[in-house]
Scaffold this active site. Structure first.
Site, PDB file in Angstrom:
ATOM      1  N   GLY A 149       0.780  -1.229   0.000  1.00 20.31           N
ATOM      2  CA  GLY A 149       0.000   0.000   0.000  1.00 20.31           C
ATOM      3  C   GLY A 149       0.813   1.282   0.000  1.00 20.31           C
ATOM      4  O   GLY A 149       1.808   1.439  -0.708  1.00 20.31           O
ATOM      5  N   TYR A 151     -10.835   3.970  15.357  1.00 21.23           N
ATOM      6  CA  TYR A 151      -9.822   4.321  14.371  1.00 21.23           C
ATOM      7  C   TYR A 151      -9.620   5.840  14.341  1.00 21.23           C
ATOM      8  O   TYR A 151      -8.480   6.328  14.370  1.00 21.23           O
ATOM      9  CB  TYR A 151     -10.245   3.813  12.988  1.00 21.23           C
ATOM     10  CG  TYR A 151      -9.306   4.176  11.867  1.00 21.23           C
ATOM     11  CD1 TYR A 151      -8.019   3.649  11.818  1.00 21.23           C
ATOM     12  CD2 TYR A 151      -9.697   5.045  10.861  1.00 21.23           C
ATOM     13  CE1 TYR A 151      -7.144   3.975  10.786  1.00 21.23           C
ATOM     14  CE2 TYR A 151      -8.838   5.382   9.819  1.00 21.23           C
ATOM     15  CZ  TYR A 151      -7.570   4.848   9.783  1.00 21.23           C
ATOM     16  OH  TYR A 151      -6.702   5.180   8.766  1.00 21.23           O
TER      17      TYR A 151
END
Length: 312
Positions: free
Chosen positions: A22, A187
């Protein structure tokens, strides 16, 4: 900011966490292609070595005119941010090499994880996304100062905009509202911690040529973002896309904002410290909760205490 604006990084040494895939992988490739000696700090040696092999071929193919293309310098550094002792060991392993450290990109992170305490009794998303990078950075900070001018980039997220603050007292409480709520909220809390940490650290090195900034990469097609609707929900995921003015970036595009913070001469020329950037390389005022100095210092004190307690 574009790839052709990245300066020559020959003689620079960089660490990129979570660099086997990524955004981290794209960042490592970009830095190495422009001459930096890059350490891919990852949990899995096997995955990291596969990434290094892939990166070398990609650099030779995509950057044939750059000097570093013929022999890019990439190495593996074992790092498990969910384990504080292993995190400290990783920093010490790097320090033992006797190399300078000009660029640290705290890129690694997890998203969409259900509430869980790790073996140290710390909420896992907070542990991996904030506490591990906090310890890793602090263990490396003297070397970073010795290597100045240098950069520290903490990769945050627009998800930080959707939480009102960090309640330290309930971080590890399984019954608290945020821990029994959506995965996105935990998160977002950890990503707000990234900005709070960035600002507190930038203040501590304000008299050094060490430039600490945070970035949001945008909505990127990566392993951390592939389940964005799952942990943001379809409506909020769409809102985030609209607010950031994008739909999806490739990792090669998405990494440019953190690469800007790590490499652009503008950062030093304009004395940019403790700021927050969104795609691509645009400064933005973050969640007002991140500008609360008391909250920054409370998180710093709590993080120090937790590290001393769990990994003396």
């Amino acid at each position: 900011y574009s790839h052709d604006q990245i300066p020559d990084l020959d003689s620079k040494v960089a660490i990129v966490t979570g660099a086997n895939t990524g955004l981290g992988y794209a960042t490592a490739v970009t830095l190495a292609a422009h001459g930096a000696h890059v350490f891919l700090a990852c949990r899995s040696q096997e995955k990291a070595m596969e990434a290094i092999k892939r990166a070398k071929a990609e650099i030779q193919k995509d950057y044939p005119t750059l000097r570093a293309a013929s022999n890019p310098k990439l190495e593996f550094l074992e790092l498990d941010l969910n384990d504080l002792k292993k995190t400290r060991n990783a920093a010490h392993e790097f320090l033992a090499k006797g190399l300078p450290l000009h660029i640290l990109v705290n890129n690694s992170g997890i998203a969409g994880a259900p509430f869980e305490l790790n073996e140290a009794g710390i909420e896992k998303v907070f542990a991996v996304n904030h506490l591990g990078p906090f310890l890793f950075t602090m263990e490396l900070l003297n070397r970073i100062k010795e290597s100045q001018p240098s950069r520290i980039v903490n990769v945050s997220s627009f998800a930080a905009e959707f939480v009102s603050g960090v309640d330290i007292e309930t971080l590890n409480d399984s019954t608290s509202a945020i821990n029994t709520g959506s995965n996105m909220m935990r998160y977002g809390r950890s990503k707000l911690c990234n900005i709070l940490f960035t600002k507190a650290l930038a203040r501590r090195v304000k008299d050094e040529n060490v430039y600490v900034n945070a970035s949001h990469p945008g909505i990127v097609r990566t392993e951390i973002g592939r389940r964005s609707e799952e942990h943001y929900g379809p409506n909020l995921s769409r809102v985030m896309e609209l607010l950031t003015g994008i739909v999806f970036y490739t990792p090669k595009e998405g990494c440019l904002t953190q690469v800007y913070c790590a490499t652009s001469p503008e950062i030093e020329n304009r004395d940019v410290r403790g700021k927050y950037f969104i795609p691509i390389a645009n400064e933005l005022r973050p969640n007002p909760a991140s500008e609360d100095v008391e909250a920054q210092e409370a998180l710093w004190t709590y993080s120090e205490k937790l590290v001393q307690e769990k990994a003396p």
